[in-house]
Design a protein around this motif. Structure first.
Motif, mmCIF file in Angstrom:
data_model
loop_
_atom_site.group_PDB
_atom_site.id
_atom_site.type_symbol
_atom_site.label_atom_id
_atom_site.label_comp_id
_atom_site.label_asym_id
_atom_site.label_seq_id
_atom_site.Cartn_x
_atom_site.Cartn_y
_atom_site.Cartn_z
ATOM 1 N N ALA A 1 32.426 43.475 47.597
ATOM 2 C CA ALA A 1 33.522 43.170 48.510
ATOM 3 C C ALA A 1 32.994 42.964 49.921
ATOM 4 C CB ALA A 1 34.539 44.305 48.505
ATOM 5 N N ASP A 2 32.033 43.734 50.320
ATOM 6 C CA ASP A 2 31.384 43.591 51.621
ATOM 7 C C ASP A 2 30.080 44.379 51.543
ATOM 8 O OD1 ASP A 2 32.005 46.342 52.042
ATOM 9 O OD2 ASP A 2 33.967 45.765 52.791
ATOM 10 N N ARG A 3 29.443 44.626 52.667
ATOM 11 C CA ARG A 3 28.140 45.290 52.621
ATOM 12 C C ARG A 3 28.217 46.807 52.603
ATOM 13 N NH1 ARG A 3 24.498 41.546 56.727
ATOM 14 N NH2 ARG A 3 24.780 39.584 55.588
ATOM 15 N N SER A 4 29.417 47.359 52.597
ATOM 16 C CA SER A 4 29.516 48.814 52.568
ATOM 17 C C SER A 4 30.116 49.336 51.269
ATOM 18 C CB SER A 4 30.362 49.319 53.747
ATOM 19 O OG SER A 4 31.662 48.769 53.694
ATOM 20 N N ARG A 5 30.914 48.511 50.582
ATOM 21 C CA ARG A 5 31.525 48.926 49.316
ATOM 22 C C ARG A 5 31.222 47.874 48.262
ATOM 23 N NH1 ARG A 5 37.264 48.700 49.834
ATOM 24 N NH2 ARG A 5 37.547 50.320 48.276
ATOM 25 N N ALA A 6 31.089 48.314 47.029
ATOM 26 C CA ALA A 6 30.834 47.391 45.931
ATOM 27 C C ALA A 6 31.770 47.711 44.777
ATOM 28 C CB ALA A 6 29.379 47.498 45.466
ATOM 29 N N PHE A 7 32.180 46.677 44.068
ATOM 30 C CA PHE A 7 33.016 46.842 42.885
ATOM 31 C C PHE A 7 32.178 46.661 41.633
ATOM 32 C CE2 PHE A 7 36.004 45.694 46.174
ATOM 33 C CZ PHE A 7 37.114 46.476 45.893
ATOM 34 N N VAL A 8 32.402 47.517 40.666
ATOM 35 C CA VAL A 8 31.756 47.381 39.364
ATOM 36 C C VAL A 8 32.854 47.285 38.310
ATOM 37 C CG1 VAL A 8 30.316 48.495 37.624
ATOM 38 C CG2 VAL A 8 29.637 48.558 40.027
ATOM 39 N N GLU A 9 32.892 46.168 37.619
ATOM 40 C CA GLU A 9 33.908 45.939 36.596
ATOM 41 C C GLU A 9 33.462 46.609 35.301
ATOM 42 O OE1 GLU A 9 35.784 42.129 34.239
ATOM 43 O OE2 GLU A 9 35.159 41.873 36.329
ATOM 44 N N ASP B 1 23.302 51.514 35.161
ATOM 45 C CA ASP B 1 22.225 50.704 35.744
ATOM 46 C C ASP B 1 22.746 49.861 36.917
ATOM 47 O OD1 ASP B 1 20.448 51.716 33.916
ATOM 48 O OD2 ASP B 1 20.477 49.958 32.597
ATOM 49 N N GLN B 2 23.942 49.305 36.759
ATOM 50 C CA GLN B 2 24.522 48.507 37.844
ATOM 51 C C GLN B 2 24.772 49.373 39.088
ATOM 52 O OE1 GLN B 2 25.576 45.176 38.196
ATOM 53 N NE2 GLN B 2 24.385 44.699 36.358
ATOM 54 N N VAL B 3 25.341 50.555 38.870
ATOM 55 C CA VAL B 3 25.616 51.455 40.000
ATOM 56 C C VAL B 3 24.316 51.855 40.686
ATOM 57 C CG1 VAL B 3 26.565 53.697 40.661
ATOM 58 C CG2 VAL B 3 27.773 52.286 38.986
ATOM 59 N N GLN B 4 23.294 52.182 39.903
ATOM 60 C CA GLN B 4 22.004 52.553 40.478
ATOM 61 C C GLN B 4 21.417 51.410 41.296
ATOM 62 O OE1 GLN B 4 20.125 55.720 40.218
ATOM 63 N NE2 GLN B 4 19.434 54.562 42.015
ATOM 64 N N ALA B 5 21.534 50.173 40.785
ATOM 65 C CA ALA B 5 21.012 49.019 41.508
ATOM 66 C C ALA B 5 21.735 48.833 42.840
ATOM 67 C CB ALA B 5 21.144 47.767 40.653
ATOM 68 N N LEU B 6 23.029 49.085 42.854
ATOM 69 C CA LEU B 6 23.798 48.953 44.094
ATOM 70 C C LEU B 6 23.400 50.027 45.107
ATOM 71 C CD1 LEU B 6 27.230 48.201 42.428
ATOM 72 C CD2 LEU B 6 25.910 46.610 43.840
ATOM 73 N N VAL B 7 23.204 51.247 44.622
ATOM 74 C CA VAL B 7 22.746 52.319 45.515
ATOM 75 C C VAL B 7 21.369 51.991 46.071
ATOM 76 C CG1 VAL B 7 22.063 54.758 45.604
ATOM 77 C CG2 VAL B 7 24.152 54.090 44.393
ATOM 78 N N ASP B 8 20.491 51.445 45.242
ATOM 79 C CA ASP B 8 19.154 51.055 45.704
ATOM 80 C C ASP B 8 19.212 49.996 46.796
ATOM 81 O OD1 ASP B 8 18.072 52.816 43.890
ATOM 82 O OD2 ASP B 8 17.596 51.275 42.387
ATOM 83 N N LYS B 9 20.285 49.188 46.778
ATOM 84 C CA LYS B 9 20.459 48.147 47.794
ATOM 85 C C LYS B 9 21.132 48.680 49.056
ATOM 86 C CE LYS B 9 20.727 44.267 44.547
ATOM 87 N NZ LYS B 9 21.608 43.209 43.972
#
Length: 421
Positions: A133-141, A172-180
């Motif tokens: 959604a932006d650089r501070s929050r991410a959505f995972v479907e 894995d998706q959540v971990q990748a987002l945290v890594d970013k």
């Protein structure tokens, strides 16, 4: 070569998927310089009308560009959109993740239709999982589709039956987002509380959340999108009330506060069950902020029935309200029921919004003087507290980071805060 312009109609999931779709097209070298994609909504006839209006406006403002329509309305009524002179192609909800389908109509003047039978889709492909959604929050479907058949809803025919993303892929998706560097992840879907029965071992949403909390220890904040309260089991309840990294914000799909209307909607909860759930949640975690979807003017709704919807706002302490004036959708059972007068529907929706607004203002006032951990947006001048109150910052904050904020006042529908030293 640039990314195509996206126009997203309807729900938050559509917005998230539009971001994924745009990234997918760029990765597959689809030239977006002369392309506009309209991600449509089919939830009501009014939503379809607004989608058609958006298509016409986009073509008028960009006569040289091709317009491709996708999303739920395109899935349900592809022929209607293909007959619009502004449209170059119609791509279905599952088909939109094949980049090749967006080459359709770009070299010819004949509208092309690529719409698969969504009811035959049994998997949620990996490329359907995450969006930003932006650089501070991410959505995972984590889930798509719906197995329920509420009488007012066409969405199962636009999204298909419920299907879940395997837990390992989600983690894995959540971990990748945290890594970013993302500080908050929102789990989203069409009916997220129905997560899991189609997967081996039949995991539940609570089990998925437990895995994320355990295996992604550096994720600061996890938020859940709209929940069906009747499907909140003991495991998920304990997580919502006892895990600090899960945000104290629960958005419930209430739809009505009257038992007869709930039955006619084919909802699976009663008024008392909804009220009891909120009472139990707040008893264990008082800071939980409650949101709710409520429909005004459902067919056969009397003044007394409407009064029950009005009163449930206070009973469930709803401070984040999504109020929808009922609009019949062709193809749904509710469209054949005795309809409420349109002016009455609009008046009832206005009254519900005013009731929620008053309760929300009182809630914001109660937060003045508190300290909130605010996730600053990329602009650095605003952000959201754990309970999803929007906070304007009167001094600069680290963009995309969680900062302690002293709440000093209320301005319109927002809190005013100062980043603590």
């Amino acid at each position: 070569m640039s990314a195509p312009k996206m126009i997203s109609m309807g729900c938050r999931l559509n917005i998230a998927e539009s971001e994924t779709l745009q990234q997918n097209l760029v990765a597959n070298n689809i030239d977006g310089d002369n392309l506009i994609i309209v991600n449509s909504c089919a939830v009501t006839n009014e939503a379809v009308r607004q989608t058609r209006q958006a298509i016409r406006r986009a073509k008028k403002d960009n006569p040289e560009k091709k317009i491709i329509v996708t999303g739920c309305a395109a899935q349900v009524e592809p022929e209607m959109f293909s007959t619009m002179p502004e449209t170059s192609a119609v791509v279905g909800n599952f088909d939109k993740y094949d980049a090749a389908n967006f080459k359709l109509g770009l070299q010819s003047n004949r509208p092309d239709i690529r719409v698969s039978d969504i009811m035959r889709v049994t998997e949620t492909a990996p490329h359907m999982i995450s969006a930003f959604a932006d650089r501070s929050r991410a959505f995972v479907e984590i889930q798509n589709g719906c197995d329920h058949r509420c009488t007012f809803c066409i969405i199962p025919f636009g999204r298909g039956n419920s299907r879940s993303v395997p837990a390992g892929i989600v983690v894995d998706q959540v971990q990748a987002l945290v890594d970013k560097g993302f500080q908050e992840v929102v789990l989203t879907g069409v009916d997220v509380t129905s997560y899991g029965p189609d997967l081996p071992g039949e995991p539940t949403l609570g089990m998925l959340v437990e895995r994320i909390i355990k295996h992604v220890p550096k994720l600061p904040r996890l938020r859940l999108s709209s929940l069906d309260g009747i499907e909140i089991d003991d495991r998920l309840f304990e997580l919502l009330t006892g895990e600090a990294r899960i945000m104290p914000h629960v958005h419930l799909s209430l739809q009505s506060g009257d038992d007869m209307i709930l039955k006619r909607m084919k909802r699976r909860h009663s008024r008392d069950q909804a009220i009891s759930l909120v009472e139990r949640l707040k008893a264990k975690r008082p800071e939980i902020a409650v949101g709710a979807d409520i429909i005004a003017g459902f067919p056969t709704e009397t003044d007394e029935m409407f009064a029950n919807s009005q009163s449930i706002i206070a009973k469930c302490d709803v401070v984040h309200g999504h109020i929808f004036p009922y609009s019949p959708k062709q193809g749904t059972p509710a469209a054949k029921m005795p309809q409420v007068d349109g002016q009455v529907i609009r008046q009832r929706a206005k009254s519900l919004r005013e009731t929620v607004a008053q309760r929300a203002m009182e809630w914001r006032q109660s937060l003045v003087g508190s300290r909130q951990e605010v996730l600053a947006e990329i602009s650095g001048d605003a952000g959201y507290s754990p309970n999803f109150a929007r906070v304007l910052l009167d001094n600069s904050a680290s963009k995309g980071q969680i900062v302690p904020v002293e709440i000093m006042g209320v301005q319109d529908k927002q809190l005013i805060g100062r980043v603590a030293a």
